[in-house]
Write an enzyme that holds these catalytic residues in place. Structure first.
Site, PDB file in Angstrom:
ATOM      1  CE1 TYR A 333      24.618  26.663  25.650  1.00 59.63           C
ATOM      2  CE2 TYR A 333      23.746  28.068  27.380  1.00 59.63           C
ATOM      3  CZ  TYR A 333      23.810  27.706  26.057  1.00 59.63           C
ATOM      4  OH  TYR A 333      23.056  28.407  25.130  1.00 59.63           O
ATOM      5  CB  CYS A 334      29.032  26.130  25.162  1.00 56.87           C
ATOM      6  SG  CYS A 334      30.000  26.673  23.738  1.00 56.87           S
ATOM      7  CB  ILE A 335      33.800  25.832  26.213  1.00 57.50           C
ATOM      8  CG1 ILE A 335      35.248  25.359  26.414  1.00 57.50           C
ATOM      9  CG2 ILE A 335      33.463  26.935  27.192  1.00 57.50           C
ATOM     10  CD1 ILE A 335      36.280  26.443  26.183  1.00 57.50           C
TER      11      ILE A 335
END
Length: 600
Positions: A333-335
Site C-alpha cells: 500500500y502506497c510507499i
C-alpha cells in the site's frame, strides 16, 4: 447567536461584565502560551516556505511584462480599483439604510455560510473585498510569463496558500461565527479555544499541529484495530502479525500485506464494519500484516535496503516457514507498494520466485509527473529536509503531516483550527481523523533516498535505482499483478500509477480505478455499496484513453480482487492458527510497535 433577521443580539451590562471576567482568564492562559513557545524546538527554516528566488523570478517576470505591455497592467489595476470602490460604496449605502442595488450573487463558499456575511454591511464588505483581492492575485499570477512550468505551478500553489491563510474567517474580528459564540458563551468559547491551542502546542513541543480528533475516544486494540491475531515475529524493523482464521479451511497460499510506514497499519482495521483485514480472513485466507517500527533518532542510518531486507524479505521468509509453502501473495500500500516493486525487481535478479502475485494499492513507481507534490519536491524544500534529517536523525512526523495537510489546507488546517481555537469546540470522535493524526517518523537515510532517488530523479522508472548491490528497474516486475488506484487520489494520482504499471514487465496485469480518494477508495467494504470502480484490460493507450474505454462497475472492488486472488492461491487446507513451534505468540494483535507515538 442571532435574531431572526440575522442581526447581532443586544448586550446587557451584566453580560459585558462577565465577558470582562472571562477575558482576564484569557490573560492567564496567554502566559502559559508564552511559556510553551519559549521552549519550542527549532527546525530548519527552509521547511516553512519556498526559496525566495521563486518569488524573485516571478516578480522579475511580472514587471518585465508590465514594462513591455503597460496597458495590460493598467487594465488589471483599474479593474481592481473599480471593484474595491464599488464594494465600499455598497457598504456605505447599506449603513445609511438605503436600498443597495442587487449585483451578482457572491460565489458559494462554505466558509461564508453564516447569514451575516450577506445581511451585515461590515461582514459583507469584508467578504467582498477578500474575494476581490483573491481574484486580483489569481489574475496577477496567471499573467506572469517567462516562467517554466514547475515555477508557474509552484507560484500558483503558494499564492493560493497565502490567499487561504488571509481569509477573514481565520481572524476573530472578522469571523461572525466565532464572535457570536464568544458573546453567547460570555467569552468561555475563547477561553476553551485558547486552552485547546496551548494543549496542542504543549503536545508537540511548540509546533502548531491542529488536533483533528478526540484522542480520548479511541484505544488501539480496544475499539479500533480489533481483528484477532498474534504477533508471531519481531525484529528491529517490524512486527509480523498473523490473523486468526475465520473459516474452517483456507487457501494454501498465504497473503502478506505491507502497509506504508509513513502511517500506522490499522487504517485497514479501524472497525469491524470497514476492516479489510477482517474481510480477507472471512474470505478464507491466511493473512499476515507487517506493523512497522516507529523509528527514533537511533534509526538515522536506516535506509530503503533495511526496509527491504529486514522488512519485506524477512516477512516473506517467515511466512513461508510458518505456512510451509514456497510462495506467498504480496500486497503493498502506497510507499510500501513502491518498495514492493523494488523488492520484486531484486528477487527477479536473484532468481527468487517467492512471490506468486503482487497487489498494489495506490502505489507510485513512475515519478515523472510529481503532481500536487511538485511544490514540495524541488531542491529548496528537499535541501531543507536533508539539512533537517542530518541534524535530527529522522524526519519528524509532524513535518510530513503538515505537508499533506497543506494540500487540503481549508479542510485539514484552517477549518479545524477555527473550530478548535476560535469556537472552543472539542475535536470530533472520528476514527479516520484519529488515525490521520497518529503518524510515524521516517529515518534520515531512507527519507533522502526516497525523495532524491525515486521522487526527484525517478531512477526506478528510468536508468535504475542502485540498492543492495543491484540496479533495480520497474521493468523487472514480472509477476502477475493487480493495481488498485483511486480516481480523486491527490497523493498517488491514478494516471501516474497507470504509467508505472505500463512500464512493468508482467504479462498478466489488471488495472483498476476506484472512485474516491487515497483512503476511502481503498477502505471501501462491499457492505457499504458506496464507491464503484472502473476496469479495462487494454493498457496500451494513455490513461485518458484507458478511462474513456473502461467499464464502470457498481460497488467495491474487493470481491473482484478476491476472485482474481483465488485463482492464484492454491487448494484449500485446514485453517492455520497463528504461529508454530518456532514462532510462538509474542503478544496479541495489534502488537506493540503500533502504539508507539511519533517524536514531536
Amino acid at each position: 447567536m442571532t435574531t431572526s433577521e440575522g442581526q447581532a443580539p443586544e448586550m446587557t451590562d451584566e453580560h459585558i461584565e462577565r465577558i470582562k471576567e472571562n477575558m482576564e482568564k484569557v490573560e492567564q492562559l496567554s502566559k502559559r502560551l508564552i511559556e510553551v513557545m519559549a521552549t519550542k524546538k527549532p527546525h530548519t527554516p527552509a521547511l516553512d516556505g519556498p526559496n525566495q528566488e521563486l518569488f524573485a523570478r516571478a516578480a522579475t517576470a511580472y514587471w518585465a511584462e508590465a514594462w513591455q505591455n503597460p496597458a495590460k497592467l493598467l487594465e488589471q489595476q483599474i479593474e481592481y480599483w473599480g471593484k474595491s470602490v464599488l464594494n465600499f460604496a455598497e457598504a456605505q449605502q447599506a449603513l445609511t439604510g438605503a436600498e443597495v442595488e442587487e449585483h451578482a450573487e457572491l460565489p458559494r463558499d462554505k466558509r461564508f455560510s453564516n447569514p451575516l456575511w450577506e445581511t451585515n454591511p461590515y461582514f459583507r464588505l469584508v467578504r467582498q473585498q477578500y474575494q476581490t483581492n483573491a481574484e486580483a492575485i489569481a489574475h496577477a499570477v496567471a499573467s506572469v510569463e517567462d516562467l517554466d512550468a514547475k515555477d508557474r505551478q509552484r507560484l500558483k500553489y503558494f499564492s493560493q496558500q497565502i490567499v487561504d491563510m488571509m481569509s477573514p474567517t481565520n481572524f476573530l474580528a472578522t469571523n461572525p461565527d466565532a464572535l457570536e459564540k464568544a458573546v453567547e458563551t460570555e467569552g468561555q468559547s475563547l477561553i476553551q479555544g485558547l486552552e485547546n491551542l496551548v494543549s496542542d502546542l504543549e503536545a508537540n513541543d511548540g509546533e502548531l499541529v491542529v488536533k483533528l480528533a478526540d484522542e480520548s475516544a479511541f484505544q488501539i486494540g480496544g475499539n479500533i484495530a480489533t481483528t484477532p491475531g498474534d504477533v508471531v515475529y519481531r525484529n528491529r524493523m517490524m512486527e509480523l502479525i498473523q490473523y486468526k482464521p475465520a473459516t474452517e479451511t483456507v487457501h494454501e497460499t498465504p497473503i502478506v500485506l505491507f502497509p506504508p510506514w509513513i502511517n500506522k497499519f490499522y487504517i485497514l482495521d479501524l472497525k469491524a464494519q470497514n476492516s479489510l483485514i477482517k474481510w480477507v480472513t472471512e474470505q478464507g485466507y491466511t493473512l499476515f500484516v507487517v506493523s512497522w517500527v516507529n523509528p527514533d533518532e537511533s534509526y538515522a542510518d536506516t535506509g530503503m535496503e533495511d526496509y527491504i531486507q529486514d522488512g519485506f524479505l524477512t516477512a516473506i521468509d517467515e511466512v513461508k516457514k510458518i505456512c510451509k509453502v514456497k510462495q506467498v501473495n504480496a500486497v503493498g500500500y502506497c510507499i510500501a507498494g513502491t518498495t514492493l516493486s523494488l523488492t520484486l525487481s531484486l528477487l527477479k535478479q536473484r532468481g527468487d520466485k517467492s512471490v506468486k502475485s503482487a497487489t498494489f494499492f495506490t502505489a507510485l513507481t513512475d515519478f515523472s509527473d510529481q503532481g500536487e507534490f511538485t511544490p514540495f519536491l524541488q531542491n529548496d524544500f528537499i535541501d531543507g529536509i536533508e539539512e533537517e534529517v542530518n541534524k535530527e536523525g529522522l524526519l519528524r512526523s509532524w513535518i510530513m503531516a503538515r505537508t499533506f495537510s497543506f494540500l487540503r489546507s481549508r479542510d485539514l488546517i484552517y477549518g479545524p483550527a477555527i473550530r478548535s481555537y476560535m469556537m472552543g469546540e472539542t475535536p470530533p470522535a472520528f476514527d479516520l481523523l484519529y488515525w490521520n493524526g497518529d503518524g510515524a517518523n521516517l529515518p534520515a537515510k531512507m527519507a533522502v533516498q526516497y525523495l532524491r532517488g525515486l521522487c526527484q530523479r525517478n531512477e526506478f522508472a528510468t536508468d535504475g535505482f542502485e540498492l543492495m548491490g543491484h540496479t533495480l528497474k520497474v521493468s523487472e516486475v514480472d509477476v502477475p499483478l493487480m493495481a488498485i488506484t483511486c480516481q480523486t487520489d491527490h497523493i498517488a494520482a491514478w494516471k501516474d500509477c497507470y504509467s508505472g504499471v505500463q512500464k512493468m514487465g508482467s504479462r498478466s496485469k489488471t488495472f483498476v480505478v476506484s472512485e474516491s480518494g487515497h483512503i476511502a477508495g481503498i477502505v471501501n467494504p462491499p457492505s457499504k455499496k458506496k464507491y464503484g470502480h472502473y476496469t479495462n484490460a487494454d493498457l496500451k493507450g494513455d490513461a485518458d484513453t484507458w478511462l474513456k474505454d473502461a467499464t464502470f462497475n457498481e460497488g467495491s472492488w474487493w470481491p473482484m480482487w478476491e476472485a482474481w486472488l483465488k485463482k492464484r492461491s492454491g487448494k484449500q487446507v485446514p485453517a492455520r492458527e497463528p504461529g508454530d513451534s518456532s514462532h510462538p505468540s509474542l503478544g496479541p494483535a495489534p502488537g506493540t510497535y503500533v502504539v508507539v507515538k511519533a517524536s514531536a
